[in-house]
Enzyme design. Structure first.
Site, mmCIF file in Angstrom:
data_model
loop_
_atom_site.group_PDB
_atom_site.id
_atom_site.type_symbol
_atom_site.label_atom_id
_atom_site.label_comp_id
_atom_site.label_asym_id
_atom_site.label_seq_id
_atom_site.Cartn_x
_atom_site.Cartn_y
_atom_site.Cartn_z
ATOM 1 N N GLY A 1 0.785 -1.231 0.000
ATOM 2 C CA GLY A 1 0.000 0.000 0.000
ATOM 3 C C GLY A 1 0.813 1.274 0.000
ATOM 4 O O GLY A 1 0.717 2.088 -0.912
ATOM 5 N N GLU B 1 -6.839 4.886 2.067
ATOM 6 C CA GLU B 1 -7.009 3.507 2.512
ATOM 7 C C GLU B 1 -7.959 3.463 3.694
ATOM 8 O O GLU B 1 -8.337 4.502 4.244
ATOM 9 C CB GLU B 1 -5.661 2.880 2.887
ATOM 10 C CG GLU B 1 -4.763 2.614 1.700
ATOM 11 C CD GLU B 1 -3.502 1.852 2.057
ATOM 12 O OE1 GLU B 1 -2.746 1.518 1.136
ATOM 13 O OE2 GLU B 1 -3.260 1.593 3.262
ATOM 14 N N HIS C 1 -5.357 -9.286 7.686
ATOM 15 C CA HIS C 1 -5.651 -8.433 6.537
ATOM 16 C C HIS C 1 -6.893 -8.975 5.846
ATOM 17 O O HIS C 1 -6.998 -10.180 5.602
ATOM 18 C CB HIS C 1 -4.476 -8.418 5.554
ATOM 19 C CG HIS C 1 -4.534 -7.277 4.595
ATOM 20 N ND1 HIS C 1 -5.453 -7.218 3.559
ATOM 21 C CD2 HIS C 1 -3.816 -6.120 4.508
ATOM 22 C CE1 HIS C 1 -5.277 -6.097 2.888
ATOM 23 N NE2 HIS C 1 -4.301 -5.410 3.450
ATOM 24 N N ARG D 1 -9.581 -2.176 9.314
ATOM 25 C CA ARG D 1 -9.352 -3.553 8.900
ATOM 26 C C ARG D 1 -10.049 -4.588 9.768
ATOM 27 O O ARG D 1 -10.516 -5.614 9.277
ATOM 28 C CB ARG D 1 -7.844 -3.840 8.882
ATOM 29 C CG ARG D 1 -7.135 -3.204 7.716
ATOM 30 C CD ARG D 1 -5.650 -3.443 7.786
ATOM 31 N NE ARG D 1 -5.006 -2.917 6.597
ATOM 32 C CZ ARG D 1 -3.695 -2.884 6.419
ATOM 33 N NH1 ARG D 1 -2.892 -3.343 7.367
ATOM 34 N NH2 ARG D 1 -3.180 -2.395 5.309
ATOM 35 N N HIS E 1 -1.746 -11.025 9.438
ATOM 36 C CA HIS E 1 -0.999 -9.959 8.772
ATOM 37 C C HIS E 1 -0.025 -9.218 9.681
ATOM 38 O O HIS E 1 1.128 -9.004 9.308
ATOM 39 C CB HIS E 1 -1.988 -8.960 8.178
ATOM 40 C CG HIS E 1 -1.366 -7.874 7.363
ATOM 41 N ND1 HIS E 1 -0.586 -8.121 6.253
ATOM 42 C CD2 HIS E 1 -1.413 -6.515 7.484
ATOM 43 C CE1 HIS E 1 -0.173 -6.978 5.724
ATOM 44 N NE2 HIS E 1 -0.655 -5.988 6.469
ATOM 45 N N ARG F 1 -4.173 -1.883 13.992
ATOM 46 C CA ARG F 1 -3.316 -0.933 13.272
ATOM 47 C C ARG F 1 -4.057 -0.244 12.133
ATOM 48 O O ARG F 1 -4.732 -0.894 11.332
ATOM 49 C CB ARG F 1 -2.090 -1.659 12.700
ATOM 50 C CG ARG F 1 -1.208 -0.755 11.849
ATOM 51 C CD ARG F 1 0.084 -1.436 11.467
ATOM 52 N NE ARG F 1 -0.077 -2.556 10.571
ATOM 53 C CZ ARG F 1 -0.149 -2.472 9.239
ATOM 54 N NH1 ARG F 1 -0.114 -1.275 8.655
ATOM 55 N NH2 ARG F 1 -0.262 -3.542 8.498
#
Length: 507
Positions: free
Chosen positions: A44, A109, A223, A271, A332, A367
């Site tokens: 990303g 994002e 993820h 996420r 992830h 995160r």
């Protein structure tokens, strides 16, 4: 064989290389690398508040994603020092993508309120950051060595004073005035992950053996969109969140929009929320994947922005330009890790930690997308500054070693952690995991798995990327961090106090 340097940095990702680069002018540094880390695989980008973006807005988004568990001082350091660290990286030759007017190209994002993700090579940011840092470290004359660190040496006073490294068929002892763990997270402790196989939690286990504490180990981020290749183990290709930032949407196997009405930001929700909704859709439909539909994005945009994703899809026979992408969540990122202060120091004299192995508190319970590379750049420099200003004198001769042992049945350990400590957890499953792990020794994988299980069992609420179906709500009484240490039998156990020195559950 024995040798001596000022500082040993274990790990050659963004955090370790940033620390080494910051030390290079004043200290003799040796960087140890056990293989590919996670940095080159990051797609990303780097989230950073440039131009019309306010660092305080970046801090707000970080805190919201972290579900109230972020360290506010360290978050402020992340967002305020981040622009300078990225500017320095550019000065070292990092080639970020730019618009026609020469300004940095920035995208959006999940969890971000502003397009602040700078990227390189479309979706190959990590590889470019890695290249630029390695070139800068080499130009600064920093020595690197390949090998797996299997132990730490300690003086009679308990100070870490070196490492033991397996390299070239022999064990090398390296004396040092300080040791910096930059070993990454725990990806390979799960059956399937977006991380390479070298990222397996050795630094976590070494820190525990040396006497350090862990914190927030229950917060393991999955993820939402790893490429579903049909494989259920090993490293899975990542489909960057930036694809959704450009307009792609998630659909279940029946074609229904997964995130519609589930969150104000829909497919660009944090996420943890997106991963849970995908898991629920897969469970409801009995499917092993969902679809990421990028067909509304112009083909030229897809080619320019996502060449890595394009190639990964092509490798399994999917045409990103005209077909939906099969995706599923995969392990992830570890949001917790070794407990450190603002400058990366652990409670063990001479031992420091930085990057994903460290619990700086900037990620809280989940995160925010693309904050990981920024964390490595910012806190790598903070560790370097601390050791430049105050590097202790060389310790006395090493008195004893703490050494990693081999794991019994590592694949079984990964299967247990995957089954019981994935996106969905409950008390019965966590107890079963503890029972099954009890016969599998004290190797690094087993130690990491037990640490996650112990912390997840202790936190009887759902928060961020820790979701317990038997305690599905966030409980504000659980406002303390679960800290882990080794007991007298060498097993991870909950410490009586955490970062704030108080309870870990409702009082």
């Amino acid at each position: 064989m024995t040798r001596a340097v000022d500082v040993v940095v274990i790990g050659a990702g963004a955090a370790g290389l940033s620390a080494a680069l910051g030390l290079a002018a004043t200290r003799q540094v040796l960087v140890l690398s056990a293989g590919d880390g996670s940095t080159p695989w990051a797609q990303g980008g780097v989230s950073v508040a440039f131009g019309d973006d306010d660092p305080l807005d970046h801090a707000h988004d970080t805190n919201v994603a972290g579900a109230g568990f972020c360290d506010p001082r360290n978050v402020r350091a992340l967002v305020e020092e981040g622009p300078q660290r990225v500017a320095e990286l550019i000065a070292h030759g990092a080639l970020f993508d730019r618009r026609e007017d020469g300004s940095l190209s920035r995208t959006l994002e999940g969890g971000h309120s502003h397009p602040r993700i700078v990227h390189a090579g479309g979706d190959a940011t990590g590889a470019e950051v890695d290249r630029a840092l390695r070139a800068a470290v080499a130009a600064a004359g920093v020595e690197t060595m390949s090998g797996r660190t299997i132990g730490l040496t300690k003086s009679a006073s308990g100070r870490v004073c070196g490492v033991l490294v397996e390299t070239g068929g022999e064990t090398v002892r390296i004396d040092a005035r300080a040791v910096v763990l930059a070993t990454g997270g725990i990806g390979n402790a799960y059956l399937a992950s977006t991380n390479p196989s070298a990222v397996r939690g050795d630094g976590i286990a070494l820190a525990l053996l040396a006497g350090a504490s862990l914190v927030d180990m229950e917060f393991v981020q999955f993820h939402p969109t790893a490429l579903f290749t049909g494989e259920t183990r090993g490293q899975l290709p990542l489909v960057t969140e930036a694809v959704r930032g450009e307009g792609a949407v998630l659909r279940d196997v029946r074609g229904r929009l997964i995130m519609a009405g589930r969150h104000p930001r829909a497919d660009l929700a944090p996420r943890d929320i997106v991963a849970r909704e995908i898991e629920a859709a897969m469970r409801r439909d009995g499917s092993d994947h969902v679809w990421l539909d990028a067909r509304s994005i112009e083909p030229e945009v897809l080619r320019r922005r996502f060449p890595t994703v394009l190639a990964s899809c092509a490798s399994i026979g999917v045409d990103l330009l005209s077909e939906q992408i099969p995706v599923a969540p995969a392990e992830h990122f570890l949001c917790g890790g070794v407990q450190v202060d603002r400058d990366g120091a652990t409670a063990v004299p001479g031992l420091y930690a930085v990057g994903e192995v460290a619990a700086t508190g900037v990620h809280g319970a989940n995160r925010l997308a693309s904050n990981s590379l920024l964390e490595g750049l910012v806190f790598g420099r903070r560790v370097a500054t601390a050791l430049t200003l105050d590097l202790p004198a060389a310790s006395s001769t090493a008195s004893y070693d703490v050494v990693l042992t081999e794991d019994r049945e590592p694949e079984r350990i990964r299967a247990i952690l995957t089954k019981y400590a994935g996106i969905r957890r409950d008390g019965a499953g966590l107890n079963a995991a503890a029972d099954e792990l009890s016969a599998l020794g004290n190797g690094p994988l087993a130690t990491v798995a037990r640490s996650v299980i112990v912390a997840a069992t202790a936190r009887q609420e759902s928060r961020g990327c820790h979701w317990r179906s038997d305690h599905p709500h966030t409980d504000d009484r659980w406002d303390e961090h679960v800290a882990i240490r080794l007991d007298d039998d060498g097993l991870p156990t909950v410490r009586d106090s955490a970062r704030s020195g108080a309870r870990v559950g409702p009082g």
